[in-house]
Design an enzyme around this catalytic site. Structure first.
Site, PDB file in Angstrom:
ATOM      1  N   GLY A 102       0.830  -1.210   0.000  1.00  0.00           N
ATOM      2  CA  GLY A 102       0.000   0.000   0.000  1.00  0.00           C
ATOM      3  C   GLY A 102       0.864   1.259   0.000  1.00  0.00           C
TER       4      GLY A 102
ATOM      5  N   ASP B 105       2.626  -1.741  -4.397  1.00  0.00           N
ATOM      6  CA  ASP B 105       1.202  -1.402  -4.400  1.00  0.00           C
ATOM      7  C   ASP B 105       0.550  -2.177  -5.525  1.00  0.00           C
ATOM      8  OD1 ASP B 105      -1.358   0.046  -4.202  1.00  0.00           O
ATOM      9  OD2 ASP B 105      -0.217   1.411  -2.947  1.00  0.00           O
TER      10      ASP B 105
ATOM     11  N   TYR C 244     -15.163  -2.408   6.845  1.00  0.00           N
ATOM     12  CA  TYR C 244     -13.807  -1.959   7.208  1.00  0.00           C
ATOM     13  C   TYR C 244     -13.501  -2.343   8.661  1.00  0.00           C
ATOM     14  CZ  TYR C 244     -10.068   1.560   7.986  1.00  0.00           C
ATOM     15  OH  TYR C 244      -8.906   2.220   8.287  1.00  0.00           O
TER      16      TYR C 244
ATOM     17  N   LYS D 181     -10.915  -5.144  10.019  1.00  0.00           N
ATOM     18  CA  LYS D 181      -9.746  -4.653  10.757  1.00  0.00           C
ATOM     19  C   LYS D 181      -9.653  -5.259  12.160  1.00  0.00           C
ATOM     20  CE  LYS D 181      -7.038  -2.034   8.383  1.00  0.00           C
ATOM     21  NZ  LYS D 181      -5.632  -2.453   8.260  1.00  0.00           N
TER      22      LYS D 181
ATOM     23  N   ILE E 165      -6.258  10.596   9.763  1.00  0.00           N
ATOM     24  CA  ILE E 165      -4.902  11.110   9.538  1.00  0.00           C
ATOM     25  C   ILE E 165      -4.972  12.284   8.556  1.00  0.00           C
ATOM     26  CG2 ILE E 165      -2.571  10.560   8.715  1.00  0.00           C
ATOM     27  CD1 ILE E 165      -3.396   9.079  11.314  1.00  0.00           C
TER      28      ILE E 165
HETATM   29  C1  AKB Z   1     -11.365   6.217   7.579  1.00  0.00           C
HETATM   30  O1  AKB Z   1     -11.991   7.272   7.768  1.00  0.00           O
HETATM   31  O2  AKB Z   1     -11.868   5.206   7.083  1.00  0.00           O
HETATM   32  C2  AKB Z   1      -9.923   6.147   8.030  1.00  0.00           C
HETATM   33  C3  AKB Z   1      -9.826   5.617   9.416  1.00  0.00           C
HETATM   34  C4  AKB Z   1     -10.281   6.410  10.549  1.00  0.00           C
HETATM   35  O3  AKB Z   1      -9.365   4.525   9.591  1.00  0.00           O
HETATM   36  N1  AKB Z   1      -9.322   7.432   7.951  1.00  0.00           N
END
Ligand code: AKB
Length: 332
Positions: free
Chosen positions: A23, A49, A154, A158, A184
């Site tokens: 990545g 990547d 997500y 994760k 970030i």
């Molecule tokens: C997102 O918004 O999906 C990412 C995160 C907070 O992992 N920036």
């Protein structure tokens, strides 16, 4: 090998093989590769990547983490010492294509861990996210151990990666580490499909003299961090004495928190005419399942997490850098 650290001190790094970044073309990958090159020497870094990443500073290649064959082949052909596994599909994009998010985040991570195990890699660092939390998580000062139960693909994938990493550590003694990154903020490369991306879009709009339409409500508070602190934290955790780590893959980290409304107010200090319209979309629902503030004590105590930028210093730095980029000299 003897190298000069970013703080000026000289330290020794014993590398048998190379450091692989997956990545590498993403928001964090781009800057992490730069820092790794200056810290360990460009000859020791391989940036990969899905598409050939544009990183002239070091060796780079194409690797699709969802293809077990492609990952195995890459690991066989290179002598790899440690891995920064950054390839991931973020929250908002993951809801648009949950199947793809599962494949990249869950299968991709398993492929990378298995290849690491087979080829004798010493350490794998996998960033996690505040996305692992869910609607039942408390909102404020959330500790590492709490109710998680994420509801996005997500988050689900994760938290799976966190647990899988711990499993590989416990069962196979593969040194897997990870930290739960907040939103970030960065200016060098664009974010890629996250819920916290609004913050960067808002700052960029203000610097360009444009108004901004925000996809979150003005009072949605989320944990955040400026990219230099994110990069230093990733490297610090990876270099930490493993014997002192009680947690492994799930350290909470954040430097500050704010709402879109507060960011708008901060930006008006620089651009008095700046205006924001609030039109929440489906990303609001994702943000509402995440905490507003985190308890980062485990990261502070176990490996010395110490971010330097607060919100106002971050905004000042972002505005200066983005203004330089958009000045005629910056565009050359
Ligand atoms: C997102 O918004 O999906 C990412 C995160 C907070 O992992 N920036």
């Amino acid at each position: 090998m003897v190298r000069k650290g970013h703080t000026g001190f000289v330290f020794k790094v014993a590398l048998m093989g190379k450091i692989l970044v997956t990545g590498a073309a993403g928001q964090i990958g781009t800057e992490l590769v730069e820092r790794l090159c200056s810290r360990y020497g460009r000859e020791n870094i391989i940036a990969t990547d899905l598409k050939f990443p544009h990183v002239p500073e070091c060796e780079h290649g194409q690797m699709d983490v969802t293809s077990r064959d492609s990952v195995d082949e890459f690991f066989r052909e290179h002598s790899i010492d440690s891995v920064y596994h950054l390839a991931a599909v973020l929250s908002a994009r993951g809801e648009e294509n949950p199947g793809r998010a599962f494949d990249v985040n869950a299968n991709g991570t398993k492929n990378v861990l298995d290849a690491s195990l087979r080829s004798g890699v010493k350490r794998v660092l996998i960033p996690s996210t505040i996305g692992v939390f869910g609607p039942q998580t408390p909102k404020r000062k959330v500790p590492v151990e709490t109710v998680t139960r994420p509801v996005t693909m997500y988050g689900i994938t994760k938290i799976f990666c966190e647990l899988l990493g711990e499993y590989y550590f416990r069962k196979y003694r593969l040194d897997v580490r990870g930290l739960r990154l907040p939103g970030i903020i960065s200016y060098k490369s664009p974010p890629g499909g996250g819920t916290t991306d609004y913050s960067i879009e808002m700052i960029v709009s203000a610097v360009k003299g444009k108004s901004y339409t925000c996809f979150l409500r003005s009072d949605t508070r989320l944990p955040m961090m400026y990219i230099p602190d994110a990069i230093e934290s990733i490297i610090k955790l990876s270099e930490a004495d493993g014997g002192k780590l009680i947690h492994r893959t799930d350290f909470n980290v954040s430097a500050f928190d704010f709402t879109p409304g507060e960011l708008e107010t901060e930006l008006r200090k620089y651009f008095s005419g700046f205006s924001v319209e609030y039109r929440p979309d489906e990303r609001q629902k994702i943000a509402e399942t995440w905490p507003s503030t985190l308890d980062c004590r485990a990261a502070v105590d176990e490996w010395g997490f110490s971010p330097r930028f607060d919100m106002s210093r971050m905004v000042e730095d972002m505005v200066r850098n983005l203004s330089d980029q958009s000045s005629p000299a910056g565009k050359r």
